[in-house]
Design a protein around this motif. Structure first.
Motif, PDB file in Angstrom:
ATOM      1  N   ASP B 495       0.824  -1.205   0.000  1.00  0.00           N
ATOM      2  CA  ASP B 495       0.000   0.000   0.000  1.00  0.00           C
ATOM      3  C   ASP B 495       0.857   1.253   0.000  1.00  0.00           C
ATOM      4  O   ASP B 495       0.537   2.252  -0.631  1.00  0.00           O
ATOM      5  N   TRP B 496       1.946   1.184   0.763  1.00  0.00           N
ATOM      6  CA  TRP B 496       2.840   2.340   0.889  1.00  0.00           C
ATOM      7  C   TRP B 496       3.377   2.752  -0.480  1.00  0.00           C
ATOM      8  O   TRP B 496       3.385   3.920  -0.831  1.00  0.00           O
ATOM      9  N   LEU B 497       3.791   1.757  -1.254  1.00  0.00           N
ATOM     10  CA  LEU B 497       4.417   2.067  -2.540  1.00  0.00           C
ATOM     11  C   LEU B 497       3.395   2.287  -3.652  1.00  0.00           C
ATOM     12  O   LEU B 497       3.740   2.785  -4.711  1.00  0.00           O
ATOM     13  N   GLU B 498       2.161   1.905  -3.400  1.00  0.00           N
ATOM     14  CA  GLU B 498       1.163   1.905  -4.473  1.00  0.00           C
ATOM     15  C   GLU B 498       1.101   3.218  -5.264  1.00  0.00           C
ATOM     16  O   GLU B 498       1.060   3.193  -6.509  1.00  0.00           O
ATOM     17  N   PRO B 499       1.159   4.378  -4.593  1.00  0.00           N
ATOM     18  CA  PRO B 499       1.101   5.612  -5.398  1.00  0.00           C
ATOM     19  C   PRO B 499       2.272   5.751  -6.369  1.00  0.00           C
ATOM     20  O   PRO B 499       2.154   6.438  -7.377  1.00  0.00           O
ATOM     21  N   VAL B 500       3.402   5.136  -6.079  1.00  0.00           N
ATOM     22  CA  VAL B 500       4.569   5.256  -6.963  1.00  0.00           C
ATOM     23  C   VAL B 500       4.605   4.127  -7.981  1.00  0.00           C
ATOM     24  O   VAL B 500       4.894   4.346  -9.150  1.00  0.00           O
ATOM     25  N   THR B 501       4.323   2.900  -7.522  1.00  0.00           N
ATOM     26  CA  THR B 501       4.555   1.746  -8.393  1.00  0.00           C
ATOM     27  C   THR B 501       3.281   1.205  -9.023  1.00  0.00           C
ATOM     28  O   THR B 501       3.354   0.392  -9.938  1.00  0.00           O
ATOM     29  N   GLY B 502       2.139   1.619  -8.540  1.00  0.00           N
ATOM     30  CA  GLY B 502       0.907   1.020  -9.026  1.00  0.00           C
ATOM     31  C   GLY B 502       0.734  -0.365  -8.443  1.00  0.00           C
ATOM     32  O   GLY B 502       1.607  -0.883  -7.744  1.00  0.00           O
ATOM     33  N   GLU B 503      -0.395  -0.977  -8.713  1.00  0.00           N
ATOM     34  CA  GLU B 503      -0.629  -2.304  -8.164  1.00  0.00           C
ATOM     35  C   GLU B 503      -1.462  -3.108  -9.156  1.00  0.00           C
ATOM     36  O   GLU B 503      -2.281  -2.550  -9.877  1.00  0.00           O
ATOM     37  N   GLU B 504      -1.204  -4.374  -9.206  1.00  0.00           N
ATOM     38  CA  GLU B 504      -1.908  -5.208 -10.165  1.00  0.00           C
ATOM     39  C   GLU B 504      -1.816  -6.615  -9.623  1.00  0.00           C
ATOM     40  O   GLU B 504      -0.790  -6.988  -9.031  1.00  0.00           O
ATOM     41  N   HIS B 505      -2.831  -7.408  -9.799  1.00  0.00           N
ATOM     42  CA  HIS B 505      -2.756  -8.761  -9.279  1.00  0.00           C
ATOM     43  C   HIS B 505      -3.165  -9.749 -10.361  1.00  0.00           C
ATOM     44  O   HIS B 505      -4.191  -9.593 -11.004  1.00  0.00           O
ATOM     45  N   HIS B 506      -2.317 -10.747 -10.566  1.00  0.00           N
ATOM     46  CA  HIS B 506      -2.668 -11.777 -11.532  1.00  0.00           C
ATOM     47  C   HIS B 506      -3.244 -12.974 -10.795  1.00  0.00           C
ATOM     48  O   HIS B 506      -2.768 -13.341  -9.726  1.00  0.00           O
ATOM     49  N   GLU B 507      -4.234 -13.590 -11.383  1.00  0.00           N
ATOM     50  CA  GLU B 507      -4.804 -14.788 -10.763  1.00  0.00           C
ATOM     51  C   GLU B 507      -3.855 -15.962 -10.959  1.00  0.00           C
ATOM     52  O   GLU B 507      -3.265 -16.148 -12.022  1.00  0.00           O
ATOM     53  N   LEU B 508      -3.698 -16.757  -9.909  1.00  0.00           N
ATOM     54  CA  LEU B 508      -2.851 -17.931 -10.008  1.00  0.00           C
ATOM     55  C   LEU B 508      -3.675 -19.120 -10.446  1.00  0.00           C
ATOM     56  O   LEU B 508      -4.860 -19.207 -10.124  1.00  0.00           O
ATOM     57  N   PRO B 509      -3.073 -20.056 -11.168  1.00  0.00           N
ATOM     58  CA  PRO B 509      -3.805 -21.257 -11.571  1.00  0.00           C
ATOM     59  C   PRO B 509      -4.178 -22.140 -10.373  1.00  0.00           C
ATOM     60  O   PRO B 509      -5.148 -22.881 -10.428  1.00  0.00           O
ATOM     61  N   ILE B 510      -3.394 -22.073  -9.306  1.00  0.00           N
ATOM     62  CA  ILE B 510      -3.717 -22.860  -8.114  1.00  0.00           C
ATOM     63  C   ILE B 510      -3.818 -21.911  -6.937  1.00  0.00           C
ATOM     64  O   ILE B 510      -3.290 -20.796  -6.998  1.00  0.00           O
ATOM     65  N   PRO B 511      -4.473 -22.295  -5.852  1.00  0.00           N
ATOM     66  CA  PRO B 511      -4.586 -21.393  -4.701  1.00  0.00           C
ATOM     67  C   PRO B 511      -3.207 -21.013  -4.166  1.00  0.00           C
ATOM     68  O   PRO B 511      -2.273 -21.817  -4.188  1.00  0.00           O
ATOM     69  N   ALA B 512      -3.103 -19.770  -3.669  1.00  0.00           N
ATOM     70  CA  ALA B 512      -1.823 -19.264  -3.180  1.00  0.00           C
ATOM     71  C   ALA B 512      -1.287 -20.134  -2.046  1.00  0.00           C
ATOM     72  O   ALA B 512      -0.081 -20.366  -1.936  1.00  0.00           O
ATOM     73  N   VAL B 513      -2.169 -20.614  -1.220  1.00  0.00           N
ATOM     74  CA  VAL B 513      -1.729 -21.437  -0.086  1.00  0.00           C
ATOM     75  C   VAL B 513      -1.026 -22.702  -0.593  1.00  0.00           C
ATOM     76  O   VAL B 513       0.010 -23.114  -0.075  1.00  0.00           O
ATOM     77  N   ALA B 514      -1.579 -23.279  -1.632  1.00  0.00           N
ATOM     78  CA  ALA B 514      -0.981 -24.493  -2.186  1.00  0.00           C
ATOM     79  C   ALA B 514       0.399 -24.193  -2.736  1.00  0.00           C
ATOM     80  O   ALA B 514       1.354 -24.953  -2.514  1.00  0.00           O
ATOM     81  N   LEU B 515       0.522 -23.059  -3.406  1.00  0.00           N
ATOM     82  CA  LEU B 515       1.823 -22.683  -3.967  1.00  0.00           C
ATOM     83  C   LEU B 515       2.828 -22.476  -2.839  1.00  0.00           C
ATOM     84  O   LEU B 515       3.972 -22.942  -2.911  1.00  0.00           O
ATOM     85  N   THR B 516       2.385 -21.804  -1.772  1.00  0.00           N
ATOM     86  CA  THR B 516       3.266 -21.603  -0.624  1.00  0.00           C
ATOM     87  C   THR B 516       3.748 -22.954  -0.096  1.00  0.00           C
ATOM     88  O   THR B 516       4.925 -23.136   0.234  1.00  0.00           O
ATOM     89  N   GLY B 517       2.816 -23.902  -0.042  1.00  0.00           N
ATOM     90  CA  GLY B 517       3.185 -25.248   0.409  1.00  0.00           C
ATOM     91  C   GLY B 517       4.251 -25.856  -0.478  1.00  0.00           C
ATOM     92  O   GLY B 517       5.237 -26.434   0.013  1.00  0.00           O
ATOM     93  N   ILE B 518       4.072 -25.705  -1.783  1.00  0.00           N
ATOM     94  CA  ILE B 518       5.056 -26.260  -2.719  1.00  0.00           C
ATOM     95  C   ILE B 518       6.418 -25.610  -2.504  1.00  0.00           C
ATOM     96  O   ILE B 518       7.453 -26.275  -2.460  1.00  0.00           O
ATOM     97  N   ILE B 519       6.401 -24.268  -2.352  1.00  0.00           N
ATOM     98  CA  ILE B 519       7.671 -23.548  -2.164  1.00  0.00           C
ATOM     99  C   ILE B 519       8.375 -24.091  -0.927  1.00  0.00           C
ATOM    100  O   ILE B 519       9.588 -24.375  -0.947  1.00  0.00           O
ATOM    101  N   ILE B 520       7.631 -24.226   0.174  1.00  0.00           N
ATOM    102  CA  ILE B 520       8.254 -24.706   1.418  1.00  0.00           C
ATOM    103  C   ILE B 520       8.809 -26.118   1.213  1.00  0.00           C
ATOM    104  O   ILE B 520       9.895 -26.456   1.692  1.00  0.00           O
ATOM    105  N   ALA B 521       8.080 -26.936   0.447  1.00  0.00           N
ATOM    106  CA  ALA B 521       8.554 -28.299   0.193  1.00  0.00           C
ATOM    107  C   ALA B 521       9.863 -28.275  -0.597  1.00  0.00           C
ATOM    108  O   ALA B 521      10.806 -29.027  -0.293  1.00  0.00           O
ATOM    109  N   VAL B 522       9.935 -27.402  -1.584  1.00  0.00           N
ATOM    110  CA  VAL B 522      11.170 -27.313  -2.393  1.00  0.00           C
ATOM    111  C   VAL B 522      12.333 -26.853  -1.530  1.00  0.00           C
ATOM    112  O   VAL B 522      13.450 -27.368  -1.621  1.00  0.00           O
TER     113      VAL B 522
END
Lengths: 506, 636
Positions: B495-522
């Protein structure tokens, strides 16, 4: 009548030269002090003139005009615009610094210091005269005459191969001068045909010379200036002259005297031959870019410290010539500022090289190494002025180099891109020089190097201060220079390219 | 169209002295460097207080900024006119907004901590004045870089930090290796800087100005070709300063500098300048997708390269340097994703600033206790001998490999998510990098603190003095809580940087929690592999031959070999042949022409031996020629 600033600025060092020469034998200290005194008074007067110039809006000031040879329309005509006053003040300020650096140089091998100092003052008078001349023949005479003191300075006080270097210097420059003389006569013929035989620059600029004739006349002038400022491939006399001359004379030669060449290009060639300049500028831009890269590559390959600095000057002269013939405000003003900055940095580099050589007795970098340990101020000075040489932002040299590049880029994109490669090569030749001489383990021969003495510090301190001041606050100086460059560019008739978003074309 | 610098207002109140941030360290740099040896004893105190004072002022600015509306947090402060020629006007001025504020806090905050640490680390050195002077010069230049409001002023700071980096890498210049490394860093950076200057020239040609306020709002009107060119040239500059492929080769050598320098300049701050540049030029990159893709690819290549190099280095600082390349690769990748990644690039830049400074200072503390030994094969079992160093290093370790809830977990996780949101390949590269990171950092940890002693005969490891351990504790604390704090306090960094950098969100093919799980596993997989190799079996005191991957990684993936084969040797050959040709050919040819001038040369040499009179005579003869020629002209 107002005060004859320019005549006084020529007369003072000339008088100083005569008085110095007249000091009786055996009173060398008096002669040296007299010479230094004369140059300091000249410098103080020049700075005063510079301030007076800047506080007045008129484009050309301090004009003086007296008929000299009426039959040929030759005048003792002087006057200063923004470019001329800058070069005059620069010369007057650098001279005492170089005299101070010369202090002990003449003493080895029992050479007489008296003519050494007198000749430099004489040279100063001629250079200031050439910058101030508003009469083409007066300029030409001074341009040629300054070969004499320079020739003796190299030939009498230089290194082992000084005779060879002095003759080579003289031959190259006489040849240039000879060709230029033909062009000077040629332009006089044009004036005669137009109705009045005159050498006054203001009259000659007003002449309407056929483009065909302009081309030959321009080439005649340009040939002489390209030898003097050395532009590739007319440069080979400079490394020999700079290597064999004493460090201070090498400094004065490439820092000040050679600037008469680039000065001639911007202040004479451009307004006198606009059609030829427009036609031939691209070719000269190419030579300038070659000079930048060639000088830098040759500098990297040198083993002699003074030859190395001479080749860096060839590279830097390439930048100056590039800026002049890019024919934009930024490049033209940048090129003139470059002349100032290059003088400050190169004089300092040669002086520091001189300090090193006086300690070690060798010009080869392979005889040095590890100097930063016993002599940190000496090595710090070499690094500082080296960084000025590679145009580090924050130092004056950056402002001028960037202005040349950006002004060139707006008209000649490819040339600017190639020239930009020069800034990488500059980092190489400077840092290699520093690394080879100053860093690494201390060596037996260098371990007891004394650090800079008081006289040596007095030499480098004002140069460093000036380089920093121009780096942070260049505007007052740039404004003065720009006022001199703008009329020349409008004489040539090239307007600055418009930014693309404001309707400029690709 | 989104403009990232919409509402910049004139600086007022406490913000009107923003220049003080730069001036304080600059003044102490000047004093310490000009003062010479007299100031050596006072230097550590002066040199540490001044950046600390900047930090205090930065905190005041930050708190005041937080108290204002999000739209009213950006200030401009013109200082003086630099030059103005033919429509090109450059004024020296500062711009303090949310992005530069984040950098100012990092530079002065982490910078002050590292200055404090240096008091202990450099206590034995006899040139304290110079060391602290250079460090202060660096801080001043870096602050100018992030506060400038014109690309040309930014460039002054940009090369200024390059100079400081050169001076500090070569601080021990009596060693040839340090002098060579310093030169290499400067020259490689100059290659990038050449790109940077061409980018600035292009901006002038397109926009007629190089000021942020003139370039960014007008970017949308420029042609895409120019925007891509400017984007790629800026990227070249960023590659130099941030040691990204293909200009990465200087960073590993830069470890010749004293360790606090590696922590401050070659890890926490200067090397992130490239990321700053790209995020700052967001308005250009957003309109030049091809340039953005190039940024992502450079980031992805470097993050893998750096990680692979990190796996094979036995020198603890070089392992960390490979890691720095790699982590900055993550930031570049994120910055190349546009508004979806800018904030996360800066987020990771800040957490990396904490944990990488922590790790480097920890490595310095280990070296300090081990007679400056940097080879991890001569370490082992240092856990007990240096408990404070061990615990704080462990915090940095957990942060960099991304174990929740340590700082790096949040920032790296966000980048990997954003990368997957853009494209599977980007995401996969980032995920793979996370696994390798876990592997090489676990290797560093095990080789240094675990296992058996492999110390040199005369090694007597001891804990460092508290002037060095206190900074370690501070940075370790930031490595632990920095990520959480930056993400969740207030509106968080995004939020702090939003006025300078803008913000945009892309939808992930899988839920973010699942991806986090994969990252931790790796990550876990990476740790486990390292433990199998370096934890379960003793570490040999001399390096085994290794596979071809290990050998390549030890040789920095042949970066230097390529540079030598493609640039250095042909360059040397070219220079040598030109020198030869100059001395023999060109000079001879022109000399021949001169000689052909009626044997003038020989005659001149004879005159040379004569008296002054003969010269005067020959000049007189020359003058006569002039007069005769002129008379001839007058005849018609």
């Amino acid at each position: 009548m107002s005060f004859p600033w320019l005549t006084t600025l020529i007369a003072l060092p000339a008088l100083g030269a005569v008085l110095t020469a007249l000091v009786p034998e055996g009173m060398e200290r008096v002669a040296k002090r007299l010479a230094l005194g004369a140059s300091l008074v000249t410098a103080a007067l020049a700075i005063t003139a510079g301030i007076a110039f800047a506080s007045d809006d008129a484009a050309v000031q301090f004009t003086e005009q007296y008929t000299w040879i009426e039959a040929f329309g030759v005048h003792w005509a002087l006057g200063a615009d923004g470019i001329r006053i800058t070069m005059i003040v620069l010369t007057a300020v650098i001279t005492p610094i170089v005299l101070l650096a010369m202090w002990r140089e003449a003493e080895p091998e029992g050479r007489r210091p008296k003519p050494y100092f007198a000749l430099l003052l004489l040279l100063e008078a001629m250079v200031i005269g050439a910058f101030a001349a508003q009469d083409l023949l007066l300029f030409y005479i001074l341009f040629e005459a300054m070969l004499i003191p320079m020739y003796f300075l190299i030939g009498m006080y230089g290194g082992p191969k000084r005779q060879y270097a002095a003759v080579k210097f003289l031959l190259y420059n006489l040849l240039g001068g000879l060709i230029m003389l033909a062009a000077v006569i040629g332009i006089y013929v044009e004036a005669v045909q137009a109705g009045e035989g005159t050498f006054l620059l203001s009259d000659l600029i007003a002449l309407d010379i056929a483009p065909e004739t302009q081309r030959w006349l321009f080439l005649g002038f340009m040939f002489a200036f390209a030898i003097k400022a050395p532009l590739w491939p007319f440069h080979t006399w400079l490394p020999d002259a700079a290597a064999e001359a004493t460090p201070s004379n090498a400094a004065y030669l490439s820092g000040i005297v050679d600037k008469v060449g680039t000065f001639g290009m911007i202040a004479l060639c451009l307004p006198l031959f606009p059609a030829a300049v427009q036609e031939l500028a691209p070719a000269i831009v190419v030579l300038a870019v070659i000079s930048i890269l060639y000088g830098a590559l040759l500098a990297i390959g040198q083993t002699d410290i003074k030859r190395l600095i001479a080749y860096t000057s060839i590279s830097h002269f390439g930048f100056i010539v590039l800026g002049i013939f890019a024919l934009t405000s930024q490049a033209g003003t940048g090129a003139t500022l470059y002349m100032v900055n290059h003088a400050l940095a190169t004089v300092a580099l040669f002086a520091v090289a001189g300090f090193m050589i006086s300690r070690r007795g060798s010009r080869l970098w392979s005889d040095y190494g590890g100097v930063q340990k016993p002599a940190p101020v000496l090595s710090g000075s070499l690094l500082f002025f080296g960084l000025a040489g590679l145009a580090l932002p924050g130092l004056g040299t950056f402002v001028s180099e960037f202005m040349v590049l950006v002004g060139t880029f707006s008209r000649y994109r490819a040339a600017a891109v190639f020239a930009t490669v020069g800034i990488i090569l500059a980092a190489l030749y400077i840092l290699l020089l520093y690394q080879r001489t100053m860093t690494g383990p201390a060596r037996a021969e260098t371990a007891s190097f004394p650090d800079l003495r008081r006289r040596e510090r007095v030499i480098v301190a004002p140069l460093a201060a000036a380089i920093l001041a121009i780096g942070f606050f260049p505007k007052p100086l740039i404004d003065v220079i720009d006022d001199g460059v703008q009329p020349i560019l409008s004489e040539v008739g090239e307007a600055d390219p418009t930014p693309l978003l404001e309707g400029g074309s690709e | 169209m989104l403009t990232h610098t919409g509402s910049v207002q004139p600086a007022e109140g406490v913000f009107s002295a923003t220049w003080l941030l730069i001036l304080l360290p600059l003044v102490s740099a000047a004093v310490l460097l000009l003062g010479g040896r007299r100031l050596d004893r006072a230097a550590p105190i002066i040199g540490t207080i001044m950046p600390a004072a900047s930090f205090v002022y930065a905190l005041v600015l930050f708190i005041t900024m937080v108290g204002r509306d999000a739209e009213a947090r950006a200030f401009s402060l013109p200082l003086w006119d630099w030059f103005a020629v033919g429509g090109y006007e450059v004024s020296v001025g500062l711009q303090l907004d949310q992005l530069s504020m984040a950098f100012v806090l990092l530079i002065t905050g982490v910078g002050s901590v590292i200055h404090l640490y240096s008091i202990g680390y450099m206590a034995e050195d006899d040139r304290q004045g110079r060391f602290f002077g250079y460090l202060n010069l660096f801080v001043a230049a870096m602050l100018l870089l992030v506060l400038a409001d014109d690309f040309l002023i930014l460039y002054v700071g940009w090369e200024g930090v390059g100079l400081a980096s050169y001076l500090l890498i070569g601080f021990w210049q009596h060693k040839d290796s340090a002098a060579v490394a310093a030169k290499k860093a400067f020259v490689v950076n100059r290659v990038g800087d050449a790109g940077m200057s061409l980018a600035i020239m292009s901006m002038f040609v397109v926009f007629g100005t190089t000021a942020f306020a003139g370039v960014f709002p007008a970017a949308a009107e420029a042609s895409e070709g120019w925007l891509i060119a400017i984007g790629l040239l800026l990227l070249l500059g960023a590659c130099g300063k941030s040691a990204q492929f293909p200009l990465q080769s200087w960073l590993l050598d830069a470890m010749e500098g004293p360790t606090p320098v590696s922590a401050l300049i070659h890890a926490a701050t200067m090397v992130t300048a490239g990321v700053y540049l790209i995020v700052r030029a967001a308005d250009i990159y957003d309109l030049a997708p091809a340039a953005q893709t190039a940024v992502v690819i450079v980031g992805a290549i470097t993050l893998l390269m750096g990680a692979i190099i990190g796996t094979a280095k036995d020198d603890i600082k070089k392992a960390l340097a490979g890691s720095t390349m790699s982590q900055i690769g993550y930031m570049m990748l994120a910055a190349g994703l546009g508004p979806a990644g800018y904030a996360f690039a800066i987020f990771h830049l800040l957490t990396h600033g904490f944990f990488k400074a922590n790790l480097f200072l920890g490595a310095g503390s280990v070296m300090h206790g081990m007679n400056d030994e940097a080879n991890m094969r001569r370490y082992g079992a240092l856990r007990a001998a240096m408990p404070a160093t061990f615990i704080t290093f462990a915090a940095g370790y957990l942060a960099i490999i991304g174990v929740p809830p340590f700082a790096g977990f949040f920032s790296k996780d966000r980048i990997i998510e954003a990368a997957f949101g853009e494209n599977f390949l980007y995401g996969f590269a980032a995920l793979l990098g996370a696994g390798i990171t876990a592997f090489y950092m676990t290797r560093v940890m095990l080789m240094t603190f675990a296992g058996r002693k492999r110390w040199a005969e005369d090694a007597h490891p001891h804990e460092s003095p508290s002037v060095m351990t206190i900074p370690l504790w501070i940075l370790a604390a930031l490595s632990v809580v920095g990520g959480l704090a930056l993400l969740y306090i207030g509106g968080g960094i995004v939020d702090w940087l939003e006025p300078v950098t803008g913000e945009e969100h892309h939808e992930l093919p899988i839920p973010a929690v699942a991806l986090t799980g994969i990252i931790i596993a790796v990550v876990a997989l990476g740790i486990a592999t390292a433990w199998l190799v370096f934890g379960r079996q003793p570490v040999p005191a001399t390096a085994p031959a290794g596979s071809f991957v290990t050998v390549a990684a030890r040789k920095d993936l042949y970066g230097d070999a390529v540079n030598e084969a493609v640039f250095m040797r042909p360059g040397q050959y070219l220079t040598r042949s030109l020198v030869y040709a100059e001395n023999k050919g060109l000079d001879g040819a022109v000399g021949g022409i001169a000689a052909a001038f009626g044997g003038l040369s020989a005659r001149m040499r004879r005159i040379q031996t004569g008296f002054v009179r003969s010269y005067a005579l020959s000049m007189l003869a020359g003058a006569a020629v002039v007069v005769v020629a002129m008379l001839l002209v007058r005849l018609p």
